[in-house]
Design a protein around this motif. Structure first.
Motif, PDB file in Angstrom:
ATOM      1  N   ALA A  82       0.351 -10.484 -17.212  1.00 57.59           N
ATOM      2  CA  ALA A  82       1.475 -11.278 -16.720  1.00 57.59           C
ATOM      3  C   ALA A  82       1.497 -11.319 -15.192  1.00 57.59           C
ATOM      4  CB  ALA A  82       2.791 -10.703 -17.255  1.00 57.59           C
ATOM      5  N   THR A  83       1.234 -10.169 -14.568  1.00 57.24           N
ATOM      6  CA  THR A  83       1.229 -10.106 -13.102  1.00 57.24           C
ATOM      7  C   THR A  83       0.098 -10.942 -12.522  1.00 57.24           C
ATOM      8  OG1 THR A  83       2.118  -7.858 -13.220  1.00 57.24           O
ATOM      9  CG2 THR A  83       1.178  -8.549 -11.125  1.00 57.24           C
ATOM     10  N   ALA A  84      -1.076 -10.873 -13.144  1.00 55.60           N
ATOM     11  CA  ALA A  84      -2.230 -11.640 -12.666  1.00 55.60           C
ATOM     12  C   ALA A  84      -1.959 -13.140 -12.732  1.00 55.60           C
ATOM     13  CB  ALA A  84      -3.465 -11.289 -13.483  1.00 55.60           C
ATOM     14  N   ILE A  85      -1.417 -13.606 -13.860  1.00 52.74           N
ATOM     15  CA  ILE A  85      -1.163 -15.034 -14.028  1.00 52.74           C
ATOM     16  C   ILE A  85      -0.005 -15.484 -13.146  1.00 52.74           C
ATOM     17  CG2 ILE A  85      -0.426 -16.787 -15.704  1.00 52.74           C
ATOM     18  CD1 ILE A  85      -2.045 -15.314 -17.810  1.00 52.74           C
ATOM     19  N   LYS A  86       0.979 -14.604 -12.950  1.00 50.49           N
ATOM     20  CA  LYS A  86       2.101 -14.933 -12.068  1.00 50.49           C
ATOM     21  C   LYS A  86       1.637 -15.144 -10.633  1.00 50.49           C
ATOM     22  CE  LYS A  86       6.550 -15.401 -11.328  1.00 50.49           C
ATOM     23  NZ  LYS A  86       7.329 -16.471 -11.988  1.00 50.49           N
ATOM     24  N   LEU A  87       0.701 -14.302 -10.181  1.00 44.98           N
ATOM     25  CA  LEU A  87       0.214 -14.380  -8.808  1.00 44.98           C
ATOM     26  C   LEU A  87      -0.897 -15.412  -8.636  1.00 44.98           C
ATOM     27  CD1 LEU A  87       0.043 -10.592  -7.841  1.00 44.98           C
ATOM     28  CD2 LEU A  87       1.709 -12.273  -7.038  1.00 44.98           C
ATOM     29  N   GLY A 242      -7.850 -24.008 -13.482  1.00 48.96           N
ATOM     30  CA  GLY A 242      -7.174 -23.163 -12.504  1.00 48.96           C
ATOM     31  C   GLY A 242      -8.076 -22.130 -11.865  1.00 48.96           C
ATOM     32  N   ALA A 243      -9.214 -21.851 -12.519  1.00 48.94           N
ATOM     33  CA  ALA A 243     -10.155 -20.880 -11.966  1.00 48.94           C
ATOM     34  C   ALA A 243     -10.908 -21.429 -10.766  1.00 48.94           C
ATOM     35  CB  ALA A 243     -11.154 -20.456 -13.045  1.00 48.94           C
ATOM     36  N   PHE A 244     -10.966 -22.768 -10.650  1.00 46.29           N
ATOM     37  CA  PHE A 244     -11.777 -23.380  -9.600  1.00 46.29           C
ATOM     38  C   PHE A 244     -10.991 -24.336  -8.705  1.00 46.29           C
ATOM     39  CE2 PHE A 244     -14.513 -22.409 -13.230  1.00 46.29           C
ATOM     40  CZ  PHE A 244     -15.450 -21.593 -12.631  1.00 46.29           C
ATOM     41  N   THR A 245      -9.744 -24.619  -9.053  1.00 52.89           N
ATOM     42  CA  THR A 245      -8.927 -25.490  -8.218  1.00 52.89           C
ATOM     43  C   THR A 245      -7.562 -24.847  -7.995  1.00 52.89           C
ATOM     44  OG1 THR A 245      -8.130 -26.676 -10.187  1.00 52.89           O
ATOM     45  CG2 THR A 245     -10.031 -27.601  -9.033  1.00 52.89           C
ATOM     46  N   PRO A 246      -6.954 -25.054  -6.821  1.00 51.16           N
ATOM     47  CA  PRO A 246      -5.635 -24.467  -6.566  1.00 51.16           C
ATOM     48  C   PRO A 246      -4.605 -24.990  -7.562  1.00 51.16           C
ATOM     49  CG  PRO A 246      -6.641 -25.289  -4.548  1.00 51.16           C
ATOM     50  CD  PRO A 246      -7.479 -25.805  -5.675  1.00 51.16           C
ATOM     51  N   VAL A 247      -3.662 -24.131  -7.921  1.00 50.21           N
ATOM     52  CA  VAL A 247      -2.603 -24.512  -8.853  1.00 50.21           C
ATOM     53  C   VAL A 247      -1.321 -24.739  -8.064  1.00 50.21           C
ATOM     54  CG1 VAL A 247      -1.257 -23.808 -10.870  1.00 50.21           C
ATOM     55  CG2 VAL A 247      -3.675 -23.177 -10.695  1.00 50.21           C
ATOM     56  N   ALA A 248      -0.715 -25.910  -8.257  1.00 54.29           N
ATOM     57  CA  ALA A 248       0.500 -26.252  -7.516  1.00 54.29           C
ATOM     58  C   ALA A 248       1.692 -25.459  -8.019  1.00 54.29           C
ATOM     59  CB  ALA A 248       0.772 -27.755  -7.646  1.00 54.29           C
ATOM     60  N   ALA A 249       2.673 -25.315  -7.159  1.00 53.50           N
ATOM     61  CA  ALA A 249       3.879 -24.589  -7.522  1.00 53.50           C
ATOM     62  C   ALA A 249       4.691 -25.392  -8.530  1.00 53.50           C
ATOM     63  CB  ALA A 249       4.713 -24.312  -6.274  1.00 53.50           C
ATOM     64  N   GLY A 250       5.405 -24.677  -9.368  1.00 56.03           N
ATOM     65  CA  GLY A 250       6.257 -25.319 -10.355  1.00 56.03           C
ATOM     66  C   GLY A 250       7.233 -24.308 -10.906  1.00 56.03           C
ATOM     67  N   TRP A 324       4.801 -18.670 -17.763  1.00 57.35           N
ATOM     68  CA  TRP A 324       4.054 -18.209 -16.591  1.00 57.35           C
ATOM     69  C   TRP A 324       4.554 -18.859 -15.296  1.00 57.35           C
ATOM     70  CZ3 TRP A 324       1.230 -21.488 -13.426  1.00 57.35           C
ATOM     71  CH2 TRP A 324       1.028 -22.792 -13.916  1.00 57.35           C
ATOM     72  N   SER A 325       5.133 -20.048 -15.402  1.00 58.51           N
ATOM     73  CA  SER A 325       5.620 -20.733 -14.204  1.00 58.51           C
ATOM     74  C   SER A 325       7.126 -20.586 -14.031  1.00 58.51           C
ATOM     75  CB  SER A 325       5.267 -22.227 -14.270  1.00 58.51           C
ATOM     76  OG  SER A 325       5.859 -22.833 -15.414  1.00 58.51           O
ATOM     77  N   GLY A 326       7.742 -19.710 -14.829  1.00 56.52           N
ATOM     78  CA  GLY A 326       9.173 -19.491 -14.727  1.00 56.52           C
ATOM     79  C   GLY A 326       9.539 -18.421 -13.722  1.00 56.52           C
ATOM     80  N   ASP A 327      10.731 -17.886 -13.852  1.00 60.92           N
ATOM     81  CA  ASP A 327      11.242 -16.915 -12.890  1.00 60.92           C
ATOM     82  C   ASP A 327      10.978 -15.467 -13.277  1.00 60.92           C
ATOM     83  OD1 ASP A 327      12.378 -18.874 -11.189  1.00 60.92           O
ATOM     84  OD2 ASP A 327      14.074 -19.076 -12.563  1.00 60.92           O
ATOM     85  N   SER A 328      10.647 -15.209 -14.544  1.00 62.66           N
ATOM     86  CA  SER A 328      10.440 -13.832 -14.998  1.00 62.66           C
ATOM     87  C   SER A 328       9.079 -13.302 -14.556  1.00 62.66           C
ATOM     88  CB  SER A 328      10.563 -13.739 -16.522  1.00 62.66           C
ATOM     89  OG  SER A 328       9.653 -14.623 -17.149  1.00 62.66           O
ATOM     90  N   ALA A 337       7.947 -14.841 -23.341  1.00 62.82           N
ATOM     91  CA  ALA A 337       6.987 -15.683 -24.065  1.00 62.82           C
ATOM     92  C   ALA A 337       7.135 -15.515 -25.575  1.00 62.82           C
ATOM     93  CB  ALA A 337       5.567 -15.346 -23.627  1.00 62.82           C
ATOM     94  N   PHE A 338       7.194 -14.271 -26.038  1.00 64.93           N
ATOM     95  CA  PHE A 338       7.346 -14.036 -27.471  1.00 64.93           C
ATOM     96  C   PHE A 338       8.717 -14.495 -27.956  1.00 64.93           C
ATOM     97  CE2 PHE A 338       3.709 -11.219 -26.880  1.00 64.93           C
ATOM     98  CZ  PHE A 338       3.002 -11.426 -28.057  1.00 64.93           C
TER      99      PHE A 338
END
Length: 464
Positions: A82-87, A242-250, A324-328, A337-338
């Motif tokens: 979760a931390t990896a995907i959040k960052l 997402g591994a090769f291109t920047p991911v925009a904020a959302g 993953w793009s939320g506030d938690s 998620a669950f």
């Protein structure tokens, strides 16, 4: 400059290009030289999991693997992903896969060496791991001691205590409103009760708890994935892109660069499966097997189970549910998620139970790893002092901030990995020669029956 900023800068140095290249490069080297062993020999490795024990040792190969998995299957599989995907965005999961794929070859190499260079300590107990193959294989006692110092550091301040205790405490507070001090007290008593029984008691708990909790968690993830199966392909596409291109904020997501996806993905992947860290060889050395190669194969399945299955399941659940793009963040993110895929109450309880079990076994495994490193440094003395400090850190870990915990964990993990990776490179010819001998003999008529025991003839009669 405050302490947090200092740790952030230190973490950037430890997990900079040099360490990442050394870590992944070592795995790439062994993958090429061993001819994609992690793919070609995976069926053989899985078949060896339940092979009857032979030779001297304290645990079966499966018991040694479960002890190692008890330390690896932990908060990294829930909070770490979760931390990896959040960052780093969804692309971080791709780089976790990369780290795991090449890490399987690294795990094979380090656990092979653990068997080849293991010995017995002053008390007659099995003693093995990077400390011993650095000293006995490379002849670099100072580097072996440096590894042991960092190993104690990881047990005290990294994977072994703070990250696990904090995750358990937060989960219990959110799900059951249990006060932090109650969780810390009960957890400290439980850890003391198990770890004072030594590696055999730890292995006994691990062999029962690890398979059950891993299977249960995977089934829960499969339930979510099957119920939202239409979103799986788009999620995988998002991971690769997402591994090769920047991911925009959302939403609550701040956006991620490719560099951040790589760094967080590899760092969290190593935190989870510990390939190249040098921890798993300490458990592997206790296996009752005559063949270093066989234990190397068994041990590499740990990375397969940990990251390529369990972490992947968690990551896909986080992505297809959109949390993953939320506030938690952290465990709350996985719980959300669950909850989104099932119902809030079930999701919260499911993640809490899984997290508590995962983190508890990780604490047990790292208590053992740290104690073996401590024993190497002190000649087997002051074990009581080590256990006391460890338990005090367990009691206090629940009161430390999450971001500080992960910074400390990443730093000491990286420092521990460096001496071990140097040893793997320095002993590469030994690893390749042992592998060539074993697989060459296995291909001969008679297969396993033709295999001589070559687990270091000069090993003081430990393997015959």
């Amino acid at each position: 400059m405050d302490f947090h900023a200092l740790l952030t800068q230190l973490n950037a140095i430890v997990w900079g290009p040099v360490t990442l290249c050394l870590l992944v490069g070592t795995g790439v080297y062994f993958t090429v030289r061993l001819k994609l062993l992690q793919l070609v020999k995976l069926p053989l490795a899985l078949s060896l999991l339940f092979k009857p024990a032979s030779g001297k040792g304290e645990l079966s190969s499966f018991g040694a693997l479960c002890t190692a998995l008890s330390a690896t299957i932990g908060t990294g599989n829930i909070v770490g992903v979760a931390t990896a995907i959040k960052l780093g965005g969804p692309g971080a999961l791709f780089w976790m896969w990369v780290a795991a794929f090449f890490g399987m070859a690294t795990k094979y190499a380090e656990c092979l060496l653990a068997l080849k260079y293991r010995t017995t300590d002053a008390r007659g107990n099995i003693a093995g791991g990077p400390m011993y193959y650095i000293e006995r294989g490379l002849g670099l006692g100072w580097l072996a001691r440096l590894f042991a110092i960092f190993g104690v550091g990881v047990a005290f301040f990294g994977i072994g205590t703070f990250a696990q205790v904090n995750a358990i405490s937060d989960a219990m507070t959110v799900a059951f409103a249990v006060p932090t001090w109650v969780t810390a007290s009960v957890l400290t008593l439980l850890v003391a009760a198990v770890t004072l029984g030594g590696v055999k008691r730890i292995a006994s708990v691990a062999q029962t708890l690890v398979p059950a909790m891993a299977i249960g968690y995977v089934l829960a993830c499969l339930w979510v994935l099957l119920s939202l199966h239409d979103a799986i392909v788009p999620a995988l596409s998002l991971v690769v892109n997402g591994a090769f291109t920047p991911v925009a904020a959302g939403g609550g997501f701040l956006g991620a660069t490719v560099a951040l996806a790589i760094q967080t993905g590899i760092a969290r992947g190593v935190f989870s499966n510990e390939s190249g860290l040098g921890s798993a060889p300490i458990a592997a050395a206790t296996a009752r097997t005559k063949e270093p190669v066989e234990q190397g194969l068994v041990s590499m399945t740990g990375t397969f189970f940990d990251t390529l299955i369990i972490c992947t399941m968690t990551g896909l659940v986080l992505i297809i549910t959109g949390v993953w793009s939320g506030d938690s963040a952290g465990a709350a993110m996985t719980s959300a998620a669950f909850s989104a895929a099932t119902n809030p109450l079930l999701g919260q309880y499911l993640v809490t139970v899984a997290l508590v079990c995962f983190a508890f076994t990780t604490i047990l495994g790292w208590n053992y790893y740290g104690e073996r490193c401590w024993s190497y440094l002190t000649g087997g003395r002051y074990a009581g002092l080590y256990r006391l400090v460890f338990l005090l850190l367990i009691a206090g870990g629940a009161f430390i901030k999450l971001d500080l915990i992960w910074l400390l964990a990443d730093i000491v993990n990286g420092l521990m990995a460096i001496p071990n990776l140097i040893a793997l490179i320095g002993l590469r010819s030994v690893i390749l020669a042992e592998s060539q001998r074993y697989f060459g003999m296995l291909a001969m008529p008679g297969g396993n029956a033709a295999l001589p025991s070559r687990a270091k003839e000069a090993e003081d009669g430990l393997v015959s």
